[in-house]
Design an enzyme around this catalytic site. Structure first.
Site, PDB file in Angstrom:
ATOM      1  N   HIS A  48      44.909  39.003  33.867  1.00  0.00           N
ATOM      2  CA  HIS A  48      44.258  39.537  35.067  1.00  0.00           C
ATOM      3  C   HIS A  48      44.885  40.872  35.474  1.00  0.00           C
ATOM      4  O   HIS A  48      44.186  41.877  35.651  1.00  0.00           O
ATOM      5  CB  HIS A  48      44.393  38.517  36.206  1.00  0.00           C
ATOM      6  N   GLU A  49      46.217  40.881  35.610  1.00  0.00           N
ATOM      7  CA  GLU A  49      46.887  42.112  36.038  1.00  0.00           C
ATOM      8  C   GLU A  49      46.828  43.187  34.958  1.00  0.00           C
ATOM      9  O   GLU A  49      46.771  44.384  35.267  1.00  0.00           O
ATOM     10  CB  GLU A  49      48.330  41.814  36.431  1.00  0.00           C
ATOM     11  N   HIS A  89      43.637  45.029  35.483  1.00  0.00           N
ATOM     12  CA  HIS A  89      43.823  46.056  36.522  1.00  0.00           C
ATOM     13  C   HIS A  89      44.562  47.261  35.940  1.00  0.00           C
ATOM     14  O   HIS A  89      44.192  48.420  36.172  1.00  0.00           O
ATOM     15  CB  HIS A  89      44.654  45.484  37.671  1.00  0.00           C
ATOM     16  N   GLU A 111      38.413  44.761  40.528  1.00  0.00           N
ATOM     17  CA  GLU A 111      38.481  43.337  40.228  1.00  0.00           C
ATOM     18  C   GLU A 111      37.613  42.962  39.030  1.00  0.00           C
ATOM     19  O   GLU A 111      37.935  42.029  38.290  1.00  0.00           O
ATOM     20  CB  GLU A 111      38.068  42.507  41.445  1.00  0.00           C
TER      21      GLU A 111
END
Length: 503
Positions: free
Chosen positions: A269-270, A273, A299
């Site tokens: 997820h990060e 980003h 997101e």
């Protein structure tokens, strides 16, 4: 009279200097969440408040208005989607918005953010909501005032805050989209619940060494395309990503030997980003062409890599040998895939499966509106939280740490942030669908561990544009369609059909 090119150069240099100061404040806040001694929070609050105040003063300097007036009618800025045109138009918009906020309020919020996050960290560890409540009251009061000042005519204070993260978004529109999505998810959950085929998740009920998780998390982030020459992966109590410059992106995750998916999918997820930040144009750092368009789009990048890629069977067909070797397992790709896609209502948002995740967001979206409007007091918040979790998600939090204290966002003043997670899920599915079609089928590439085509497609169609298009324009231009919930629902149904018997 100064030539427009010289005026624009002055404007660009000024905005770059604002970004330099803001990045220094971000560095202090990254340090606060990773390495800072607990007793240093008061002085750190003073440091961050000072830098935030200086950046705000520069962003609202009347000289900006004079430069922008001089550039009015400049032919080179006529196209609002060009580098110059977007910079001039959005610099004017940002200037007018920021001018509504007094410098003392900006500094107060910055200081309260540092104190609030430290207080939240301690309160969560102690499972003591009362310890956090005064900091939350202070932050709500500050954010309510900011929202009232930022709101345009006809907007609520909450919408004034929401606009900072998702420009142009309105509560009524979001509530309508979320309601429709909720109905679809409830139907999907009911089918999964009664399915004759359920997931054997004994594989995840073992202990997985933190050292092994660190190693595998780093390898996964590197494999999908996070550039460790321009970024790093660290640990914190609540995962996040921050950019300290065009070649300095910091992503953070957390490790729990009792919950392997937390670190693996938190890291993906990060990393999503981070790859967006690394894909922005460095020559325009801090200016609209080199800045992300909205948090919904941001997101979408994290959720795309975490879920559309990371929870796919193709992904685990490629990485099963690696995860088995790291943790001395003998599981098949299908077993890992099933465990990582098990659906079960849970307490913790960041550990939720895709089918229930957006229900966690809906709860927060409704509660934070009530907090900002004053309809809900912090005295009643824990009860309201537990009541919503029981009625919406079907679970009852046994403690504040697993309930109202589980997220860092409100301690950091991020009211209006939560809805962007669900927007990101919707956008991610629609982008992935278009990329799959354009690239001739992503599953085969992912199964071979070839993530470069997908990342390259995202670079070309999303990252490189910065803020030159609105989020709606970017989705329409890239996918040929307005935003819809159908790609997400279709994606979930396809994936869960591999794990459950669906109608």
């Amino acid at each position: 009279m100064t030539a427009p090119t010289q005026t624009f150069a002055s404007l660009r240099d000024h905005l770059h200097q604002c970004a330099l100061i803001a990045s220094a404040a971000e560095l202090l806040q990254w340090d606060e969440r990773t390495m800072m001694p607990t007793q240093a929070s008061e002085f750190r609050a003073e440091q961050v408040a000072y830098l935030s105040g200086r950046a705000h003063a520069m962003r609202t300097d009347s000289q900006l208005a004079r430069w922008l007036d001089e550039l009015e009618g400049w032919e080179a800025a006529a196209d609002p989607h060009s580098d110059i045109g977007a910079t001039v138009a959005l610099a004017r918009k940002d200037y007018e918005k920021q001018r509504r906020l007094p410098g003392e309020l900006v500094e107060s919020i910055a200081a309260a953010t540092v104190r609030g996050q430290g207080c939240w960290d301690t309160a969560r560890r102690n499972d003591d909501y009362a310890q956090f409540q005064p900091a939350l009251d202070e932050m709500i009061s500050l954010q309510r005032r900011a929202g009232e000042l930022l709101a345009d005519p006809g907007q609520s204070a909450y919408e004034g805050l929401l606009d900072q993260y998702e420009p142009g978004a309105r509560v009524q529109d979001l509530a309508s989209v979320f309601a429709g999505l909720r109905d679809e998810l409830v139907q999907l959950l009911s089918e999964i619940t009664v399915s004759a085929r359920q997931v054997d998740d004994r594989l995840l009920k073992q202990k997985y060494s933190v050292d092994g998780q660190r190693q595998l998390s780093t390898e996964l982030a590197k494999a999908v395309g996070f550039d460790f020459q321009r970024g790093r992966l660290d640990e914190t109590s609540h995962p996040f990503c921050t950019s300290l410059g065009p070649s300095d992106c910091r992503i953070l995750t957390r490790y729990d030997e009792d919950w392997l998916p937390g670190s693996l999918f938190g890291t993906l997820h990060e990393a999503g980003h981070g790859m967006y930040e690394q894909g922005l144009r460095p020559d325009w750092y801090g200016l609209p062409p080199g800045t992300f368009v909205s948090l919904g789009i941001h997101e979408s990048q994290s959720r795309l890599w975490e879920n559309l890629v990371g929870r796919s069977l193709a992904f685990w067909k490629h990485f099963t040998p690696q995860i088995n070797e790291t943790f001395s397992q003998t599981a098949t790709p299908e077993q890992w895939h099933a465990c990582f896609n098990r659906v079960q209502p849970s307490l913790i948002r960041v550990e939720a499966d895709e089918a229930t995740y957006n229900l966690h967001i809906i709860v927060r979206f409704e509660l934070e509106q009530a907090l900002i409007s004053g309809e809900l007091s912090t005295n009643d918040l824990p009860f309201a939280w537990n009541e919503r979790y029981t009625s919406v998600i079907g679970v009852s939090p046994p403690s504040a740490a697993n309930g109202v204290l589980q997220d860092v966002h409100w301690s950091a003043g991020l009211f209006g942030y939560f809805p962007t997670y669900t927007l990101g899920n919707l956008i991610a599915a629609q982008l992935y669908e278009s990329a799959d079609e354009a690239l001739g089928g992503l599953d085969a590439q992912i199964e071979q561990g070839d993530f470069a085509p997908l990342l390259g497609w995202l670079r070309e169609n999303v990252h490189t544009h910065g803020r030159k298009f609105t989020a709606d324009e970017l989705v329409q231009n890239t996918t040929g369609k307005p935003l819809s919930a159908q790609p997400l629902i279709a994606s979930l149904r396809r994936r869960y059909a591999m794990v459950y018997d669906l109608a």
